[in-house]
Motif scaffolding. Structure first.
Motif, PDB file in Angstrom:
ATOM      1  N   THR A 166       0.824  -1.202   0.000  1.00 25.33           N
ATOM      2  CA  THR A 166       0.000   0.000   0.000  1.00 25.33           C
ATOM      3  C   THR A 166       0.857   1.250   0.000  1.00 25.33           C
ATOM      4  O   THR A 166       0.597   2.205  -0.743  1.00 25.33           O
ATOM      5  CB  THR A 166      -0.923   0.004   1.229  1.00 25.33           C
ATOM      6  OG1 THR A 166      -1.829  -1.100   1.151  1.00 25.33           O
ATOM      7  CG2 THR A 166      -1.721   1.295   1.321  1.00 25.33           C
TER       8      THR A 166
ATOM      9  N   GLY B  15       0.874   3.976  -2.886  1.00 22.87           N
ATOM     10  CA  GLY B  15       0.456   5.298  -2.435  1.00 22.87           C
ATOM     11  C   GLY B  15       1.510   6.356  -2.691  1.00 22.87           C
ATOM     12  O   GLY B  15       1.188   7.496  -3.065  1.00 22.87           O
TER      13      GLY B  15
ATOM     14  N   LEU C  58       0.965   9.597  -4.921  1.00 21.55           N
ATOM     15  CA  LEU C  58       1.157  10.896  -4.282  1.00 21.55           C
ATOM     16  C   LEU C  58       2.148  11.754  -5.065  1.00 21.55           C
ATOM     17  O   LEU C  58       1.951  12.963  -5.221  1.00 21.55           O
ATOM     18  CB  LEU C  58       1.641  10.700  -2.845  1.00 21.55           C
ATOM     19  CG  LEU C  58       1.890  11.986  -2.062  1.00 21.55           C
ATOM     20  CD1 LEU C  58       0.609  12.796  -1.938  1.00 21.55           C
ATOM     21  CD2 LEU C  58       2.458  11.674  -0.685  1.00 21.55           C
TER      22      LEU C  58
ATOM     23  N   LEU D 225      -7.087  10.658  -1.532  1.00 17.78           N
ATOM     24  CA  LEU D 225      -5.964   9.728  -1.430  1.00 17.78           C
ATOM     25  C   LEU D 225      -6.009   8.998  -0.090  1.00 17.78           C
ATOM     26  O   LEU D 225      -5.742   7.788  -0.023  1.00 17.78           O
ATOM     27  CB  LEU D 225      -4.642  10.476  -1.582  1.00 17.78           C
ATOM     28  CG  LEU D 225      -3.393   9.613  -1.439  1.00 17.78           C
ATOM     29  CD1 LEU D 225      -3.322   8.535  -2.517  1.00 17.78           C
ATOM     30  CD2 LEU D 225      -2.123  10.476  -1.452  1.00 17.78           C
TER      31      LEU D 225
ATOM     32  N   THR E  87      -8.461   6.290  -0.308  1.00 16.49           N
ATOM     33  CA  THR E  87      -7.903   5.212  -1.132  1.00 16.49           C
ATOM     34  C   THR E  87      -6.905   4.379  -0.343  1.00 16.49           C
ATOM     35  O   THR E  87      -6.910   3.140  -0.419  1.00 16.49           O
ATOM     36  CB  THR E  87      -7.251   5.802  -2.393  1.00 16.49           C
ATOM     37  OG1 THR E  87      -8.247   6.522  -3.145  1.00 16.49           O
ATOM     38  CG2 THR E  87      -6.662   4.718  -3.274  1.00 16.49           C
ATOM     39  N   LEU E  88      -6.040   5.024   0.435  1.00 21.32           N
ATOM     40  CA  LEU E  88      -5.074   4.290   1.258  1.00 21.32           C
ATOM     41  C   LEU E  88      -5.801   3.428   2.292  1.00 21.32           C
ATOM     42  O   LEU E  88      -5.427   2.268   2.530  1.00 21.32           O
ATOM     43  CB  LEU E  88      -4.129   5.268   1.966  1.00 21.32           C
ATOM     44  CG  LEU E  88      -3.140   6.024   1.076  1.00 21.32           C
ATOM     45  CD1 LEU E  88      -2.416   7.093   1.901  1.00 21.32           C
ATOM     46  CD2 LEU E  88      -2.127   5.068   0.451  1.00 21.32           C
TER      47      LEU E  88
ATOM     48  N   LEU F 218       0.885   3.054   8.843  1.00 22.15           N
ATOM     49  CA  LEU F 218       0.175   3.973   7.949  1.00 22.15           C
ATOM     50  C   LEU F 218      -0.961   4.703   8.653  1.00 22.15           C
ATOM     51  O   LEU F 218      -1.476   5.696   8.142  1.00 22.15           O
ATOM     52  CB  LEU F 218      -0.397   3.213   6.745  1.00 22.15           C
ATOM     53  CG  LEU F 218       0.573   2.839   5.629  1.00 22.15           C
ATOM     54  CD1 LEU F 218      -0.129   1.965   4.596  1.00 22.15           C
ATOM     55  CD2 LEU F 218       1.154   4.072   4.974  1.00 22.15           C
TER      56      LEU F 218
ATOM     57  N   ILE G  72      -2.987   8.217   7.452  1.00 24.49           N
ATOM     58  CA  ILE G  72      -4.366   8.117   6.964  1.00 24.49           C
ATOM     59  C   ILE G  72      -5.289   8.968   7.827  1.00 24.49           C
ATOM     60  O   ILE G  72      -6.149   9.701   7.321  1.00 24.49           O
ATOM     61  CB  ILE G  72      -4.822   6.642   6.941  1.00 24.49           C
ATOM     62  CG1 ILE G  72      -4.005   5.859   5.903  1.00 24.49           C
ATOM     63  CG2 ILE G  72      -6.315   6.544   6.620  1.00 24.49           C
ATOM     64  CD1 ILE G  72      -4.272   4.360   5.903  1.00 24.49           C
TER      65      ILE G  72
ATOM     66  N   GLU H 130       4.307  12.873   1.510  1.00 16.62           N
ATOM     67  CA  GLU H 130       5.322  12.112   0.789  1.00 16.62           C
ATOM     68  C   GLU H 130       6.428  11.642   1.736  1.00 16.62           C
ATOM     69  O   GLU H 130       6.884  10.492   1.672  1.00 16.62           O
ATOM     70  CB  GLU H 130       5.923  12.958  -0.333  1.00 16.62           C
ATOM     71  CG  GLU H 130       6.969  12.219  -1.155  1.00 16.62           C
ATOM     72  CD  GLU H 130       7.548  13.075  -2.263  1.00 16.62           C
ATOM     73  OE1 GLU H 130       8.160  12.506  -3.180  1.00 16.62           O
ATOM     74  OE2 GLU H 130       7.402  14.314  -2.217  1.00 16.62           O
TER      75      GLU H 130
ATOM     76  N   LEU I 161       5.024   8.741   3.851  1.00 19.05           N
ATOM     77  CA  LEU I 161       4.887   7.512   3.082  1.00 19.05           C
ATOM     78  C   LEU I 161       6.253   6.908   2.756  1.00 19.05           C
ATOM     79  O   LEU I 161       6.431   5.692   2.799  1.00 19.05           O
ATOM     80  CB  LEU I 161       4.125   7.794   1.783  1.00 19.05           C
ATOM     81  CG  LEU I 161       2.615   7.593   1.800  1.00 19.05           C
ATOM     82  CD1 LEU I 161       2.006   8.030   0.483  1.00 19.05           C
ATOM     83  CD2 LEU I 161       2.239   6.158   2.112  1.00 19.05           C
TER      84      LEU I 161
END
Length: 300
Positions: A110, A114, A118, A200, A203-204, A240, A244, A262, A265
């Motif tokens: 993920t 991601g 991103l 986003l 989605t994550l 994560l 999130i 960024e 992640l």
């Protein structure tokens, strides 16, 4: 049919809210491309003019961006009242396909997908563009596994021609940020980079948890949940989770920007590199026909 004496339309690949995407042959370079054209059968002239403006805006939006994680535009052609957008052909799997097959992904997997999305989204925002429809259906994987953001059919940017009605909801209910659900003092629902980052975050969450955080039997129930319900606790997100949760803050001013997201992640990616070495969308069936740049749902 041949467009601009160069692009020969061969077969339709998909139909969305904006029009039809065709597989075509670029006869000058002898390569396959995707060509997107409008659909407006039976439309009144005023409505047709709005759609032409929206198609022109889509072309302008994508043409501003050059990034390996964003769909590439080769050409834009205007022929009378028709606008044709020529893009790279991407007969590949989408993130929605992957989630349909695997239900949920590991944290490292993920994070890597991601991070690529991103980075593409960051380039989009640096170009002054807001995508407005970030979701698994609009994320494709190249054959090498690289994730790519596509379908700018409802994108907007500073100076774009306004072609939607006041109070009109633009986007997909499950991925709409809460600030888009109520009009600003001027009556508009202004999409921003922060609302893309909310999408986003959704989605994550969906990737790592195997479900979307806000659901309902109707779009109205979904929208009420987005505005009023807290983010459901996560069972599988692990490192994560903080990112999130930050991306899904109701107040857009309190969300991290793309640069901060960024960094977070990338830290997760590096920390988990030894645990899971999968790079692309992972094992599974081969490419799924019918996916091409611009052939998303086109929700308006």
């Amino acid at each position: 049919m041949v467009i601009a004496h160069r692009y020969r339309l061969e077969k339709p690949l998909g139909r969305g809210g904006m029009g039809v995407v065709w597989e075509a042959l670029d006869t000058s370079l002898d390569r396959k491309v995707a060509v997107k054209g409008l659909l407006y059968p039976g439309m009144a002239p005023v409505t047709r003019a709005q759609w032409v403006s929206r198609a022109r805006r889509e072309a302008q939006a994508i043409a501003r961006i050059e990034h390996q994680n964003v769909v590439a535009v080769h050409d834009v052609i205007e022929d009378g009242e028709q606008v044709w957008i020529v893009m790279e052909l991407l007969n590949s799997r989408s993130l929605a396909d992957l989630l349909s097959e695997q239900q949920q992904l590991t944290v490292p997997h993920t994070a890597r997908i991601g991070l690529q999305v991103l980075r593409g989204l960051k380039a989009v925002h640096e170009a002054g563009v807001v995508h407005r429809d970030v979701k698994p259906h609009n994320i494709l994987f190249r054959p090498d596994g690289r994730a790519l953001l596509m379908d700018f059919g409802i994108a907007t940017f500073e100076g774009a021609v306004q072609v939607t009605r006041t109070h009109e909801l633009i986007g997909t209910a499950q991925y709409l940020a809460p600030e888009l659900l109520g009009p600003a003092p001027d009556g508009s629902r202004a999409a921003t980079a922060a609302s893309d980052l909310w999408a986003l975050g959704i989605t994550l969450y969906e990737m790592v948890e195997g479900r979307r955080p806000f659901e309902g039997l109707t779009d109205l129930e979904v929208l009420v949940a987005v505005r009023e319900s807290p983010v459901p606790p996560m069972k599988y997100a692990g490192p994560l989770s903080p990112l999130i949760e930050a991306l899904l803050r109701k107040d857009p001013a309190r969300r991290p920007d793309a640069a901060e997201a960024e960094q977070l992640l990338q830290a997760v990616t590096l920390d988990s590199l030894a645990l899971d070495t999968a790079v692309g969308p992972g094992p599974g069936p081969g490419p799924v026909p019918g996916h091409a740049a611009g052939a998303g749902s086109g929700t308006d």
